[in-house]
Design a protein around this motif. Sequence first.
Motif, PDB file in Angstrom:
ATOM      1  N   THR A  53     -41.960 -27.994  15.101  1.00 20.83           N
ATOM      2  CA  THR A  53     -41.347 -26.660  15.116  1.00 20.83           C
ATOM      3  C   THR A  53     -41.557 -25.989  16.466  1.00 20.83           C
ATOM      4  O   THR A  53     -40.643 -25.372  17.016  1.00 20.83           O
ATOM      5  CB  THR A  53     -41.955 -25.788  14.004  1.00 20.83           C
ATOM      6  OG1 THR A  53     -41.826 -26.460  12.757  1.00 20.83           O
ATOM      7  CG2 THR A  53     -41.281 -24.429  13.938  1.00 20.83           C
ATOM      8  N   LEU A  54     -42.760 -26.113  16.994  1.00 12.44           N
ATOM      9  CA  LEU A  54     -43.060 -25.499  18.283  1.00 12.44           C
ATOM     10  C   LEU A  54     -42.244 -26.140  19.398  1.00 12.44           C
ATOM     11  O   LEU A  54     -41.746 -25.451  20.284  1.00 12.44           O
ATOM     12  CB  LEU A  54     -44.553 -25.618  18.572  1.00 12.44           C
ATOM     13  CG  LEU A  54     -45.077 -24.861  19.782  1.00 12.44           C
ATOM     14  CD1 LEU A  54     -44.761 -23.378  19.672  1.00 12.44           C
ATOM     15  CD2 LEU A  54     -46.570 -25.072  19.937  1.00 12.44           C
ATOM     16  N   ARG A  55     -42.084 -27.455  19.343  1.00 16.43           N
ATOM     17  CA  ARG A  55     -41.282 -28.142  20.369  1.00 16.43           C
ATOM     18  C   ARG A  55     -39.842 -27.672  20.324  1.00 16.43           C
ATOM     19  O   ARG A  55     -39.208 -27.439  21.355  1.00 16.43           O
ATOM     20  CB  ARG A  55     -41.360 -29.656  20.179  1.00 16.43           C
ATOM     21  CG  ARG A  55     -42.665 -30.268  20.627  1.00 16.43           C
ATOM     22  CD  ARG A  55     -42.493 -31.742  20.943  1.00 16.43           C
ATOM     23  NE  ARG A  55     -42.049 -32.499  19.791  1.00 16.43           N
ATOM     24  CZ  ARG A  55     -42.860 -33.123  18.953  1.00 16.43           C
ATOM     25  NH1 ARG A  55     -44.164 -33.059  19.127  1.00 16.43           N
ATOM     26  NH2 ARG A  55     -42.396 -33.813  17.949  1.00 16.43           N
ATOM     27  N   ARG A  56     -39.288 -27.520  19.117  1.00 15.63           N
ATOM     28  CA  ARG A  56     -37.913 -27.036  18.993  1.00 15.63           C
ATOM     29  C   ARG A  56     -37.796 -25.590  19.466  1.00 15.63           C
ATOM     30  O   ARG A  56     -36.805 -25.203  20.081  1.00 15.63           O
ATOM     31  CB  ARG A  56     -37.431 -27.157  17.541  1.00 15.63           C
ATOM     32  CG  ARG A  56     -37.204 -28.581  17.085  1.00 15.63           C
ATOM     33  CD  ARG A  56     -36.403 -28.611  15.788  1.00 15.63           C
ATOM     34  NE  ARG A  56     -37.087 -27.935  14.702  1.00 15.63           N
ATOM     35  CZ  ARG A  56     -37.929 -28.534  13.864  1.00 15.63           C
ATOM     36  NH1 ARG A  56     -38.206 -29.826  14.016  1.00 15.63           N
ATOM     37  NH2 ARG A  56     -38.497 -27.863  12.897  1.00 15.63           N
ATOM     38  N   THR A 159     -50.996 -15.433  17.251  1.00 16.62           N
ATOM     39  CA  THR A 159     -49.692 -15.223  16.606  1.00 16.62           C
ATOM     40  C   THR A 159     -48.946 -16.517  16.301  1.00 16.62           C
ATOM     41  O   THR A 159     -47.902 -16.467  15.662  1.00 16.62           O
ATOM     42  CB  THR A 159     -48.791 -14.316  17.473  1.00 16.62           C
ATOM     43  OG1 THR A 159     -48.589 -14.912  18.755  1.00 16.62           O
ATOM     44  CG2 THR A 159     -49.408 -12.943  17.631  1.00 16.62           C
ATOM     45  N   MET A 160     -49.479 -17.639  16.756  1.00 10.40           N
ATOM     46  CA  MET A 160     -48.837 -18.902  16.383  1.00 10.40           C
ATOM     47  C   MET A 160     -49.550 -19.570  15.209  1.00 10.40           C
ATOM     48  O   MET A 160     -49.131 -20.627  14.750  1.00 10.40           O
ATOM     49  CB  MET A 160     -48.761 -19.870  17.565  1.00 10.40           C
ATOM     50  CG  MET A 160     -50.062 -20.340  18.116  1.00 10.40           C
ATOM     51  SD  MET A 160     -49.863 -21.451  19.528  1.00 10.40           S
ATOM     52  CE  MET A 160     -49.658 -23.026  18.701  1.00 10.40           C
ATOM     53  N   GLY A 183     -47.663 -16.669  20.971  1.00 11.75           N
ATOM     54  CA  GLY A 183     -48.986 -17.248  20.734  1.00 11.75           C
ATOM     55  C   GLY A 183     -49.229 -18.490  21.562  1.00 11.75           C
ATOM     56  O   GLY A 183     -50.314 -18.682  22.113  1.00 11.75           O
ATOM     57  N   PHE A 184     -48.201 -19.334  21.680  1.00 10.93           N
ATOM     58  CA  PHE A 184     -48.331 -20.568  22.453  1.00 10.93           C
ATOM     59  C   PHE A 184     -48.587 -20.263  23.928  1.00 10.93           C
ATOM     60  O   PHE A 184     -49.488 -20.834  24.549  1.00 10.93           O
ATOM     61  CB  PHE A 184     -47.058 -21.407  22.302  1.00 10.93           C
ATOM     62  CG  PHE A 184     -47.051 -22.659  23.125  1.00 10.93           C
ATOM     63  CD1 PHE A 184     -47.877 -23.724  22.811  1.00 10.93           C
ATOM     64  CD2 PHE A 184     -46.213 -22.777  24.222  1.00 10.93           C
ATOM     65  CE1 PHE A 184     -47.883 -24.878  23.574  1.00 10.93           C
ATOM     66  CE2 PHE A 184     -46.196 -23.925  24.987  1.00 10.93           C
ATOM     67  CZ  PHE A 184     -47.035 -24.984  24.663  1.00 10.93           C
TER      68      PHE A 184
END
Length: 200
Positions: A53-56, A159-160, A183-184
């Motif tokens: 999800t983070l990569r997308r 926040t992530m 967050g990231f």
Amino acid sequence: MKGALTIIAFFVLGVMLGWSGALPLWLSESDFTLYALFFLLFCVGVSVGADDTLRRTIARMQPKILLIPLATIVGTLLGSFAISFALDNVSATESMAIGSGFGYYSLSSIFITQYKGAELGTIALVSNVFREIFALLMAPLLFKAFGKLAPIAAGGATTMDTTLPVISRVCGRDWIFVAMLHGFAVDLSVPFLVTFLCRF
């Protein structure tokens, strides 16, 4: 909230065991915390790399969205600098190093302990735990008073993960993307800023 309380409980347990002398000397006199830090960084890297999800999210990112984590970083550092004048035994750079944990208490407190000692590391731990608890408890009030970006900025690096459900509920699901990216980006800044500021 439960995660933050668990961290505090383990910290208190460690302090009590350290005072009691029940732990072997090699644990307190060796570079054990440094190796623990390396392992923690490895785990963070694995979790970031494995998060589809983070990569997308990053692939769909618009450059102007990066202004949000940048504002959080700059605002926190300015606030930490300002509050240092009210503290007797903490320098401006030490105060900024504590603030640059951005709620990421496990990583920042270990770094600060390594560079500046256990006393400042403890202050960093408590300060960053309080930031997470504040974001969790005050998100609805921050949203009403300042808008949708306020709970995200208050959450900092959390926040992530830990504060994301609260942000989703308060700000709406449309802001999950922004919160995760925020967050990231803030998360990535923690080791660089903390170690840089601890050198002064």
